[in-house]
Scaffold this motif. Structure first.
Motif, short mmCIF file in Angstrom:
data_model
loop_
_atom_site.label_atom_id
_atom_site.label_comp_id
_atom_site.label_asym_id
_atom_site.label_seq_id
_atom_site.Cartn_x
_atom_site.Cartn_y
_atom_site.Cartn_z
N UNK A 72 0.84 -1.32 -0.06
CA UNK A 72 -0.03 0.11 -0.16
C UNK A 72 0.75 1.20 0.17
N UNK A 73 0.80 2.10 -0.99
CA UNK A 73 1.19 3.32 -0.73
C UNK A 73 0.54 4.47 0.01
N UNK A 74 0.90 4.88 1.36
CA UNK A 74 0.01 5.68 2.34
C UNK A 74 0.61 6.95 2.05
N UNK A 75 -0.28 7.83 2.41
CA UNK A 75 0.23 9.42 2.74
C UNK A 75 1.51 9.54 3.86
N UNK A 76 2.10 10.40 3.69
CA UNK A 76 2.22 11.24 2.52
C UNK A 76 2.97 10.82 1.36
N UNK A 77 3.44 9.49 1.49
CA UNK A 77 4.23 9.03 0.13
C UNK A 77 3.16 9.13 -0.95
N UNK A 78 2.01 8.88 -0.67
CA UNK A 78 1.05 8.82 -2.02
C UNK A 78 1.12 10.11 -2.57
N UNK A 79 1.31 11.17 -1.95
CA UNK A 79 1.06 12.53 -2.67
C UNK A 79 2.48 12.49 -3.40
N UNK A 80 3.56 12.19 -2.71
CA UNK A 80 4.57 12.21 -3.63
C UNK A 80 4.46 11.51 -5.02
N UNK A 81 3.79 10.23 -4.75
CA UNK A 81 3.70 9.61 -6.18
C UNK A 81 3.01 10.42 -7.27
N UNK A 82 1.96 11.20 -6.76
CA UNK A 82 1.22 11.78 -7.68
C UNK A 82 1.96 13.09 -8.21
N UNK A 83 2.65 13.64 -7.40
CA UNK A 83 3.48 14.80 -7.83
C UNK A 83 4.77 14.18 -8.63
#
Ligand code: HAM
Length: 411
Positions: A3-14
């Motif tokens: 699972x990619x959880x926040x805040x890492x998920x925000x980094x993926x989108x960026x």
């Protein structure tokens, strides 16, 4: 699979956004192929590669079709080209998950993401340069500095076939000195022996013939133009004759971007090359193609190691505290969000103290407080949650304007 959880998920989108910002201004359009396709699409990647023979998630579906989760997207993009025949050159970019049944470890996962580009329909070495330079520019935008670029040419198919024969003869002549694993690899694809990390194989690999001895004039000239183009752009690179890459569809230019911090087996952050026969293999007309894919997971690990490209903040700007029951918070958060100010609130009519705690935890810069006094006076209290600013009462009709101004003044 993770699972990619926040805040890492925000980094993926960026991350994907930065990639789009690099490739879209160069004329690349987004293509979104399906995650699962007919198995035959992927077997074209190479019957002699681990990706196809050992690592594919394939199964027979309820309609008796033999399908597979994609292990990469180049084959899918070529299949899409053969099917839809967009105008050439077709410049496409993509992002998304791929699946390979590998032994998971740091930088190697069974589900991993890639971003990539493919250009189909042009056989011009300056396109190879454009593609390689886009990947390079992307790493630069992320802030990565310890990436090196390796390039090589596998020659035309005939050059490559002759080279493979010469390699096989060389490895054969080494007899038992070559490791058992490499002897087995040699029978399937002697090029892959060059990738062996085994100590006993190293002297035999070092004395092996090199591909440049087999380049046709056309292949040598193509590669010469690629190198000159990279040099003219000031992009540093190393010609690595032993670079072969793990997929079978490559012809002529191949390249890899390597990081400095991961284990050697996982240090390829991305790679690509020309695959001029693949569209034809997939039922289309003979059409050249070139592209690359960059591993999102690995590139972000490299960013961690270099301390660059942190996760962007996903904190809201304003937190609304309402001790009058909750309807004031409903109205205010709706109004704030409509005005482009990100806002959250507490629920369940908690105490002032509990709501204040939630406000502080939210990371918001301002709390907007509505208690019975404010409600009676038609105001709200504005309290800065960082620094030492004072709490002030603001009329409800000027609240949004006041907040927008303060958020702008001190971003
Ligand atoms: P590839 O070298 O197989 O090439 O994969 C490209 C990148 O995907 C690798 O450099 C790595 O960063 C990442 N990657 C691959 N497998 C894994 C894994 N199990 N876990 C984490 N990351 C992984 C291709 O896929 C080609 N389609 C590239 C290409 C595009 N060639 C021409 N066009």
């Amino acid at each position: 699979m993770r699972d990619i959880m926040a805040p890492e998920s925000a980094r993926w989108r960026a991350f994907t956004q930065v990639f789009a910002d690099v490739v879209e201004p160069a004329g690349y359009e987004l293509v979104i192929p399906p995650v699962m396709e007919d198995l035959g699409v992927f077997t074209r990647i190479g019957e002699a590669t681990d990706v196809v023979t050992k690592e594919m998630y394939d199964f027979v579906d309820k309609g008796d079709r033999h399908v597979a989760l994609r292990p990469e997207q180049t084959a899918s993009v070529c299949r899409a080209f053969a099917q839809h025949r967009p105008v050439v050159p077709w410049k496409a970019w993509y992002s998304g998950p791929n699946f390979r049944y590998e032994r998971p470890q740091r930088g190697r996962y069974r589900q991993f993401d890639q971003v990539g580009v493919e250009v189909i329909g042009v056989d011009d070495p300056y396109l190879d340069v454009e593609v390689i330079a886009l990947g390079w520019e992307f790493y630069r935008r992320l802030g990565l500095e310890r990436v090196s670029l390796l390039v090589n040419s596998l020659g035309e198919p005939d050059d490559r076939a002759a080279y493979m024969q010469a390699l096989e003869a060389h490895f054969e002549s080494a007899g038992d000195a070559l490791s058992d694993q490499s002897r087995a690899t040699m029978r399937k694809n002697p090029l892959r022996v060059l990738d062996s990390q085994r100590r006993e194989d190293q002297p035999i690999i070092a004395s092996a013939p090199t591909i440049d001895q087999f380049w046709s004039t056309a292949a040598a000239e193509h590669f010469e133009t690629v190198r000159a183009g990279l040099t003219s752009l000031g992009i540093p690179f190393t010609v690595e004759m032993k670079l072969v890459r793990g997929l079978d569809y490559y012809r002529r230019t191949i390249f890899e971007y390597q990081g400095a911090t991961l284990d050697s087996a996982q240090n390829a952050l991305g790679g690509g090359g020309r695959y001029d026969g693949l569209v034809e293999d997939l039922g289309g007309p003979a059409t050249p193609g070139v592209g690359f894919a960059l591993g999102v997971d690995r590139t972000l690990l490299a960013c961690d190691d270099e301390g660059v490209f942190p996760a962007p903040s996903t904190d809201v700007e304003v937190f609304v505290i309402d001790t009058t029951g909750g309807s004031a918070a409903l109205a205010l958060t709706t109004e704030l969000r409509a005005a482009g100010v990100s806002a959250d609130r507490a629920f369940e009519n908690r105490s002032m103290k509990a709501q204040m705690k939630a406000a502080n935890r939210s990371g918001a810069r301002f709390a907007v407080i509505v208690g019975s006094d404010e409600d009676d006076a038609g105001t709200a209290s504005l309290r800065p949650l960082r620094g030492d600013g004072e709490q002030v009462a603001v009329g409800r009709d000027s609240l949004i304007r006041e907040l927008q101004q303060r958020l702008q003044e001190d971003p």
